[in-house]
Every structure is written in C-alpha cells, then in structure tokens.
Design a protein around this motif. Sequence first.
Motif, PDB file in Angstrom:
ATOM      1  N   ILE A 128     -10.556  -9.234  -3.717  1.00  0.00           N
ATOM      2  CA  ILE A 128     -11.349 -10.392  -4.135  1.00  0.00           C
ATOM      3  C   ILE A 128     -11.759 -11.165  -2.881  1.00  0.00           C
ATOM      4  N   LEU A 129     -13.058 -11.297  -2.684  1.00  0.00           N
ATOM      5  CA  LEU A 129     -13.595 -12.075  -1.578  1.00  0.00           C
ATOM      6  C   LEU A 129     -14.193 -13.339  -2.170  1.00  0.00           C
ATOM      7  N   ASP A 130     -13.639 -14.479  -1.796  1.00  0.00           N
ATOM      8  CA  ASP A 130     -14.088 -15.765  -2.322  1.00  0.00           C
ATOM      9  C   ASP A 130     -14.948 -16.457  -1.265  1.00  0.00           C
ATOM     10  N   ALA A 131     -16.271 -16.422  -1.458  1.00  0.00           N
ATOM     11  CA  ALA A 131     -17.195 -16.998  -0.476  1.00  0.00           C
ATOM     12  C   ALA A 131     -17.028 -18.508  -0.358  1.00  0.00           C
ATOM     13  N   ALA A 132     -16.779 -19.185  -1.471  1.00  0.00           N
ATOM     14  CA  ALA A 132     -16.680 -20.654  -1.452  1.00  0.00           C
ATOM     15  C   ALA A 132     -15.505 -21.139  -0.607  1.00  0.00           C
ATOM     16  N   ASN A 133     -14.376 -20.411  -0.656  1.00  0.00           N
ATOM     17  CA  ASN A 133     -13.177 -20.824   0.083  1.00  0.00           C
ATOM     18  C   ASN A 133     -12.918 -19.983   1.334  1.00  0.00           C
ATOM     19  N   SER A 134     -13.801 -19.025   1.602  1.00  0.00           N
ATOM     20  CA  SER A 134     -13.651 -18.124   2.753  1.00  0.00           C
ATOM     21  C   SER A 134     -12.295 -17.428   2.755  1.00  0.00           C
ATOM     22  N   THR A 135     -11.857 -16.958   1.590  1.00  0.00           N
ATOM     23  CA  THR A 135     -10.575 -16.263   1.489  1.00  0.00           C
ATOM     24  C   THR A 135     -10.774 -14.853   0.938  1.00  0.00           C
ATOM     25  N   PHE A 136      -9.766 -14.021   1.172  1.00  0.00           N
ATOM     26  CA  PHE A 136      -9.719 -12.731   0.491  1.00  0.00           C
ATOM     27  C   PHE A 136      -8.316 -12.507  -0.035  1.00  0.00           C
ATOM     28  N   GLN A 137      -8.234 -11.669  -1.065  1.00  0.00           N
ATOM     29  CA  GLN A 137      -6.973 -11.384  -1.750  1.00  0.00           C
ATOM     30  C   GLN A 137      -6.982  -9.904  -2.090  1.00  0.00           C
ATOM     31  N   VAL A 138      -5.821  -9.251  -2.001  1.00  0.00           N
ATOM     32  CA  VAL A 138      -5.706  -7.830  -2.306  1.00  0.00           C
ATOM     33  C   VAL A 138      -4.517  -7.637  -3.243  1.00  0.00           C
ATOM     34  N   ILE A 139      -4.713  -6.835  -4.299  1.00  0.00           N
ATOM     35  CA  ILE A 139      -3.655  -6.503  -5.250  1.00  0.00           C
ATOM     36  C   ILE A 139      -3.660  -4.986  -5.417  1.00  0.00           C
ATOM     37  N   VAL A 140      -2.507  -4.336  -5.202  1.00  0.00           N
ATOM     38  CA  VAL A 140      -2.415  -2.878  -5.299  1.00  0.00           C
ATOM     39  C   VAL A 140      -1.161  -2.502  -6.072  1.00  0.00           C
ATOM     40  N   ASN A 141      -1.268  -1.497  -6.961  1.00  0.00           N
ATOM     41  CA  ASN A 141      -0.097  -0.964  -7.658  1.00  0.00           C
ATOM     42  C   ASN A 141      -0.304   0.508  -7.977  1.00  0.00           C
ATOM     43  N   ASN A 142       0.796   1.176  -8.301  1.00  0.00           N
ATOM     44  CA  ASN A 142       0.688   2.584  -8.655  1.00  0.00           C
ATOM     45  C   ASN A 142       0.320   2.722 -10.123  1.00  0.00           C
ATOM     46  N   THR A 143      -0.472   3.752 -10.422  1.00  0.00           N
ATOM     47  CA  THR A 143      -0.930   3.966 -11.791  1.00  0.00           C
ATOM     48  C   THR A 143       0.026   4.847 -12.588  1.00  0.00           C
ATOM     49  N   GLU A 144       0.890   5.562 -11.894  1.00  0.00           N
ATOM     50  CA  GLU A 144       1.902   6.411 -12.524  1.00  0.00           C
ATOM     51  C   GLU A 144       3.224   6.166 -11.805  1.00  0.00           C
ATOM     52  N   PRO A 145       4.360   6.343 -12.480  1.00  0.00           N
ATOM     53  CA  PRO A 145       5.644   6.161 -11.794  1.00  0.00           C
ATOM     54  C   PRO A 145       5.788   7.150 -10.636  1.00  0.00           C
ATOM     55  N   PHE A 146       6.533   6.752  -9.613  1.00  0.00           N
ATOM     56  CA  PHE A 146       6.781   7.665  -8.498  1.00  0.00           C
ATOM     57  C   PHE A 146       8.259   7.976  -8.422  1.00  0.00           C
ATOM     58  N   SER A 147       8.576   9.059  -7.709  1.00  0.00           N
ATOM     59  CA  SER A 147       9.970   9.435  -7.494  1.00  0.00           C
ATOM     60  C   SER A 147      10.113   9.950  -6.074  1.00  0.00           C
ATOM     61  N   ALA A 148      11.353   9.951  -5.586  1.00  0.00           N
ATOM     62  CA  ALA A 148      11.642  10.438  -4.239  1.00  0.00           C
ATOM     63  C   ALA A 148      13.105  10.816  -4.156  1.00  0.00           C
ATOM     64  N   SER A 149      13.384  11.853  -3.389  1.00  0.00           N
ATOM     65  CA  SER A 149      14.764  12.276  -3.145  1.00  0.00           C
ATOM     66  C   SER A 149      15.030  12.267  -1.653  1.00  0.00           C
ATOM     67  N   PHE A 150      16.240  11.852  -1.293  1.00  0.00           N
ATOM     68  CA  PHE A 150      16.633  11.790   0.104  1.00  0.00           C
ATOM     69  C   PHE A 150      17.999  12.444   0.271  1.00  0.00           C
ATOM     70  N   ALA A 151      18.243  12.962   1.467  1.00  0.00           N
ATOM     71  CA  ALA A 151      19.529  13.565   1.822  1.00  0.00           C
ATOM     72  C   ALA A 151      19.939  14.634   0.817  1.00  0.00           C
ATOM     73  N   SER A 152      19.087  15.635   0.651  1.00  0.00           N
ATOM     74  CA  SER A 152      19.351  16.762  -0.254  1.00  0.00           C
ATOM     75  C   SER A 152      19.750  16.292  -1.650  1.00  0.00           C
ATOM     76  N   ASP A 153      18.975  15.389  -2.205  1.00  0.00           N
ATOM     77  CA  ASP A 153      19.177  14.849  -3.555  1.00  0.00           C
ATOM     78  C   ASP A 153      20.430  13.990  -3.692  1.00  0.00           C
ATOM     79  N   LEU A 154      21.017  13.571  -2.585  1.00  0.00           N
ATOM     80  CA  LEU A 154      22.160  12.664  -2.662  1.00  0.00           C
ATOM     81  C   LEU A 154      21.727  11.335  -3.276  1.00  0.00           C
ATOM     82  N   ILE A 155      20.503  10.920  -2.961  1.00  0.00           N
ATOM     83  CA  ILE A 155      19.909   9.727  -3.567  1.00  0.00           C
ATOM     84  C   ILE A 155      18.561  10.126  -4.145  1.00  0.00           C
ATOM     85  N   HIS A 156      18.379   9.878  -5.425  1.00  0.00           N
ATOM     86  CA  HIS A 156      17.117  10.227  -6.084  1.00  0.00           C
ATOM     87  C   HIS A 156      16.584   8.997  -6.810  1.00  0.00           C
TER      88      HIS A 156
END
Length: 149
Positions: free
Chosen positions: A65-93
């Motif tokens: 969002i670029l607001d010309a009147a206030n000379s500001t910008f704003q950014v909003i980001v999120n994932n559209t699907e759940p994510f997963s990750a494994s670390f240390a040979s599935d010790l933490i998932h």
Amino acid sequence: LPDLNVDLSAGLQLGDGPGSPPRLNIDGDIVDDGSSIFTASTDEVWQPLASFPTFSLPPLSGRVILDAANSTFQVIVNNTEPFSASFASDLIHFSDGFVNVELLPYQRSSGATPNLVVELRGNAQVGGLNGFGANFGGLLNTAEPSVEL
C-alpha cells in the motif's frame, strides 16, 4: 493537473540462481491522490536455503500500500498454504506453519527504522516419533515493542 490512475499488472523475477525467490506477480492501481494498493503473490514453492533442503516456503500472497497523502508505504505478506520443515534428520519437525509479516506504515524520509509485526504459529514434533508434540505461536511487534509466546 489531471488525476493520474494507472492499472499495473506485472511479474518481477529477482535472481535466477539457487535460493532465488520465485516470480512475484503484481497487480494494482497507481493513483496520485490517494492510496495505491497492489496485490502480490507467488505461485511456486520457494527453497530459500540450499543448505536446508527440507525447509521450503509455500506460495505467498500479500499487499503493498502506497499512501500518497502521507508519503508512506506498508507491506503485508503471508503464506497461502501451511509450511513444514525438518531439521537434524527429523529430530525436530515443524508442520502446519503459518507466518504473517507486516511492515507497518513507514515514511522513508523519517529516517526511522521501519516497525514490523510478525506472527508465527504451527506444530512441532521434537525427538522423532517417540518424542513429544507441541503447538507453538508467537507475535513480535516492534512498534509497541512487545513479544508474545
């Protein structure tokens, strides 16, 4: 002067090597006397860290969002699907992960550090199948400043 209103639809590719983000699809209107709002999204899974091949981010979506009147910008980001990750040979998932990142309205000319609100939640399995599971969630807000776990 006449009002300016431009419809923009584009794709942006930042880099093309390992770890480079997928193409960013951008769509919105540029206006000269109000807020220009753009939607942004990716269509592909992104593996940002080559050294952690089990960590990937699902497609992302958000708004700029670029607001010309206030000379500001704003950014909003999120994932559209759940994510997963494994670390240390599935010790933490991690699974069913959700993240929302918001750069609060920021005026670049102020010289101040931009304020962020970051929310993260999901599930974790620690110690493999014989370990334990936990739900987690947290919120970081640099404007207040506060942290919730």
